[in-house]
Design a protein around this motif. Sequence first.
Motif, PDB file in Angstrom:
ATOM      1  N   ASN A  19       0.827  -1.210   0.000  1.00  0.00           N
ATOM      2  CA  ASN A  19       0.000   0.000   0.000  1.00  0.00           C
ATOM      3  C   ASN A  19       0.861   1.260   0.000  1.00  0.00           C
ATOM      4  OD1 ASN A  19       1.007  -0.192   2.561  1.00  0.00           O
ATOM      5  ND2 ASN A  19      -0.964  -0.012   3.611  1.00  0.00           N
ATOM      6  N   ASN A  20       2.044   1.178  -0.602  1.00  0.00           N
ATOM      7  CA  ASN A  20       2.928   2.339  -0.681  1.00  0.00           C
ATOM      8  C   ASN A  20       2.296   3.390  -1.585  1.00  0.00           C
ATOM      9  OD1 ASN A  20       5.209   4.055  -1.655  1.00  0.00           O
ATOM     10  ND2 ASN A  20       6.389   2.668  -0.361  1.00  0.00           N
ATOM     11  N   PRO A  21       2.101   4.614  -1.091  1.00  0.00           N
ATOM     12  CA  PRO A  21       1.426   5.636  -1.906  1.00  0.00           C
ATOM     13  C   PRO A  21       2.222   6.042  -3.138  1.00  0.00           C
ATOM     14  CG  PRO A  21       2.302   6.588   0.121  1.00  0.00           C
ATOM     15  CD  PRO A  21       2.450   5.118   0.255  1.00  0.00           C
ATOM     16  N   ILE A  23       3.973   4.019  -5.072  1.00  0.00           N
ATOM     17  CA  ILE A  23       3.691   3.026  -6.112  1.00  0.00           C
ATOM     18  C   ILE A  23       2.368   3.343  -6.806  1.00  0.00           C
ATOM     19  CG2 ILE A  23       3.147   0.602  -6.520  1.00  0.00           C
ATOM     20  CD1 ILE A  23       5.101  -0.184  -4.411  1.00  0.00           C
ATOM     21  N   ALA A  24       1.346   3.653  -6.009  1.00  0.00           N
ATOM     22  CA  ALA A  24       0.043   3.978  -6.585  1.00  0.00           C
ATOM     23  C   ALA A  24       0.120   5.233  -7.449  1.00  0.00           C
ATOM     24  CB  ALA A  24      -0.984   4.157  -5.470  1.00  0.00           C
ATOM     25  N   LYS A  25       0.830   6.242  -6.976  1.00  0.00           N
ATOM     26  CA  LYS A  25       0.946   7.495  -7.730  1.00  0.00           C
ATOM     27  C   LYS A  25       1.703   7.290  -9.040  1.00  0.00           C
ATOM     28  CE  LYS A  25       3.189  12.030  -7.447  1.00  0.00           C
ATOM     29  NZ  LYS A  25       4.157  11.701  -8.532  1.00  0.00           N
ATOM     30  N   GLU A  26       2.840   6.591  -8.971  1.00  0.00           N
ATOM     31  CA  GLU A  26       3.652   6.393 -10.168  1.00  0.00           C
ATOM     32  C   GLU A  26       2.923   5.545 -11.207  1.00  0.00           C
ATOM     33  OE1 GLU A  26       6.743   7.538 -10.875  1.00  0.00           O
ATOM     34  OE2 GLU A  26       6.970   8.673  -9.017  1.00  0.00           O
ATOM     35  N   LEU A  27       2.273   4.476 -10.760  1.00  0.00           N
ATOM     36  CA  LEU A  27       1.574   3.602 -11.703  1.00  0.00           C
ATOM     37  C   LEU A  27       0.383   4.304 -12.343  1.00  0.00           C
ATOM     38  CD1 LEU A  27       1.593   0.115  -9.916  1.00  0.00           C
ATOM     39  CD2 LEU A  27       2.872   0.816 -11.937  1.00  0.00           C
ATOM     40  N   LYS A  28      -0.354   5.061 -11.563  1.00  0.00           N
ATOM     41  CA  LYS A  28      -1.488   5.791 -12.134  1.00  0.00           C
ATOM     42  C   LYS A  28      -1.019   6.806 -13.160  1.00  0.00           C
ATOM     43  CE  LYS A  28      -4.616   5.355  -8.172  1.00  0.00           C
ATOM     44  NZ  LYS A  28      -5.326   6.086  -7.074  1.00  0.00           N
ATOM     45  N   GLY A  29       0.073   7.527 -12.821  1.00  0.00           N
ATOM     46  CA  GLY A  29       0.589   8.508 -13.770  1.00  0.00           C
ATOM     47  C   GLY A  29       1.101   7.872 -15.046  1.00  0.00           C
ATOM     48  N   ARG A  30       1.732   6.681 -14.932  1.00  0.00           N
ATOM     49  CA  ARG A  30       2.283   6.024 -16.116  1.00  0.00           C
ATOM     50  C   ARG A  30       1.194   5.401 -16.984  1.00  0.00           C
ATOM     51  NH1 ARG A  30       6.357   3.464 -13.844  1.00  0.00           N
ATOM     52  NH2 ARG A  30       7.809   5.098 -14.466  1.00  0.00           N
ATOM     53  N   MET A  31       0.201   4.779 -16.360  1.00  0.00           N
ATOM     54  CA  MET A  31      -0.821   4.082 -17.133  1.00  0.00           C
ATOM     55  C   MET A  31      -1.911   5.005 -17.648  1.00  0.00           C
ATOM     56  SD  MET A  31       0.551   1.216 -17.150  1.00  0.00           S
ATOM     57  CE  MET A  31      -0.699   0.465 -18.179  1.00  0.00           C
ATOM     58  N   ARG A  32      -2.050   6.178 -17.058  1.00  0.00           N
ATOM     59  CA  ARG A  32      -3.045   7.127 -17.562  1.00  0.00           C
ATOM     60  C   ARG A  32      -2.515   7.950 -18.726  1.00  0.00           C
ATOM     61  NH1 ARG A  32      -5.606   9.504 -11.868  1.00  0.00           N
ATOM     62  NH2 ARG A  32      -6.851   7.635 -11.344  1.00  0.00           N
ATOM     63  N   GLY A  33      -1.208   7.957 -18.905  1.00  0.00           N
ATOM     64  CA  GLY A  33      -0.627   8.702 -20.013  1.00  0.00           C
ATOM     65  C   GLY A  33      -0.430   7.826 -21.234  1.00  0.00           C
ATOM     66  N   ARG A  34       0.058   8.433 -22.294  1.00  0.00           N
ATOM     67  CA  ARG A  34       0.267   7.707 -23.537  1.00  0.00           C
ATOM     68  C   ARG A  34       1.553   6.898 -23.528  1.00  0.00           C
ATOM     69  NH1 ARG A  34      -1.188  12.293 -28.144  1.00  0.00           N
ATOM     70  NH2 ARG A  34      -3.390  12.633 -27.534  1.00  0.00           N
ATOM     71  N   LEU A 118       6.861   9.614   4.797  1.00  0.00           N
ATOM     72  CA  LEU A 118       7.540   8.482   4.177  1.00  0.00           C
ATOM     73  C   LEU A 118       9.015   8.475   4.551  1.00  0.00           C
ATOM     74  CD1 LEU A 118       6.003   8.672   0.593  1.00  0.00           C
ATOM     75  CD2 LEU A 118       5.519   6.936   2.304  1.00  0.00           C
ATOM     76  N   SER A 119       9.522   7.315   4.932  1.00  0.00           N
ATOM     77  CA  SER A 119      10.947   7.180   5.214  1.00  0.00           C
ATOM     78  C   SER A 119      11.714   7.017   3.905  1.00  0.00           C
ATOM     79  CB  SER A 119      11.191   5.974   6.119  1.00  0.00           C
ATOM     80  OG  SER A 119      10.826   4.771   5.453  1.00  0.00           O
ATOM     81  N   ALA A 120      13.042   7.059   4.019  1.00  0.00           N
ATOM     82  CA  ALA A 120      13.867   6.868   2.821  1.00  0.00           C
ATOM     83  C   ALA A 120      13.623   5.500   2.206  1.00  0.00           C
ATOM     84  CB  ALA A 120      15.345   7.034   3.187  1.00  0.00           C
ATOM     85  N   LYS A 121      13.438   4.489   3.036  1.00  0.00           N
ATOM     86  CA  LYS A 121      13.170   3.139   2.530  1.00  0.00           C
ATOM     87  C   LYS A 121      11.842   3.088   1.801  1.00  0.00           C
ATOM     88  CE  LYS A 121      12.830  -1.662   4.057  1.00  0.00           C
ATOM     89  NZ  LYS A 121      12.858  -2.578   5.232  1.00  0.00           N
TER      90      LYS A 121
END
Length: 303
Positions: A19-21, A23-34, A118-121
């Motif tokens: 449930n890392n936020p 991961i959700a943000k990056e995947l949504k941004g990548r899959m919603r774009g062209r 969020l921590s560095a890890k």
Amino acid sequence: MEKTTSSLHEKPPRWNWMNNPIIAKELKGRMRGRQGFIILTAYLGLLSLVIYGVYTYTIQNTYYRDPGLLQQAGKQVFLIVVLLEIILTGFIGPALTAGAISSERERQTFDQLRISLLSAKDIVIGKLGASVMYLLLLIVAAIPLQSLAFFLGGVGMAEVLISIWILTLSAVNFCTLGLYFSSINKRTSIATTLSYSTLVISVLILGAIAYIVAENSYLMSSSSTEIQSWTLNFLWTIFSTNPFSAAVISEFMLVEEQSLFLIHAPDLPLSLLSPWILYSMFSVTMTFLMIRLIVFYLNRHEP
């Protein structure tokens, strides 16, 4: 007042990779774009063209004539597809992560990310996890193309599983390499150049070692049994650290020895681990070390 005081001493919430936020943000941004769909389409299109070309070239004179040659053609198609997937993974992986942290610095948003809960890890796992999941999508999408080799014969389930395993480890390793250089450089262009240079240099060094061994093979044959064993162990380990050679040697050894784990050296009282096992150990170790270094660099530059 007591509630306010107790709330200040509460520990910040901890996220795991599920449930890392980021991961959700990056995947949504990548899959919603062209870009995500363009890369996926180009990846599968290139594999399809290569498969069609190799298929047409290798079986136009053997189809319905010689089952043995047909099975050999199936193995060639399968091996070429796997090697091409490794090349494409090595090209796409660092490109996905080389700007993961350096671009945050260029946009001057890295300090805001570090002062969050969020921590560095968590940041490292989030950035890395999103890129790896996208690469795994490409690998899974190409499995039906790999399975076309079953129609020609000569390819077993063990070979398919080992190829997917090597591709998965390579995807994680390549993405981690790009993220590592992104963490130690402030410019995305420099991080990208260093990532690709490292991959190219490692392949060139491996090729140079193979050339030296081929040119001096007569020296090894005239040496003592102990020296031959040490030399073979060293070379076997070196070649097993590269996904290309590990995949090729594992394929040939599986066909010749019919063994998934141990291979017996000819004319020597020596048993060697299969290259895909050694590559797994090397890849996991390097990935773990690079992640630890990335977390260390981020903590060192904590605002």
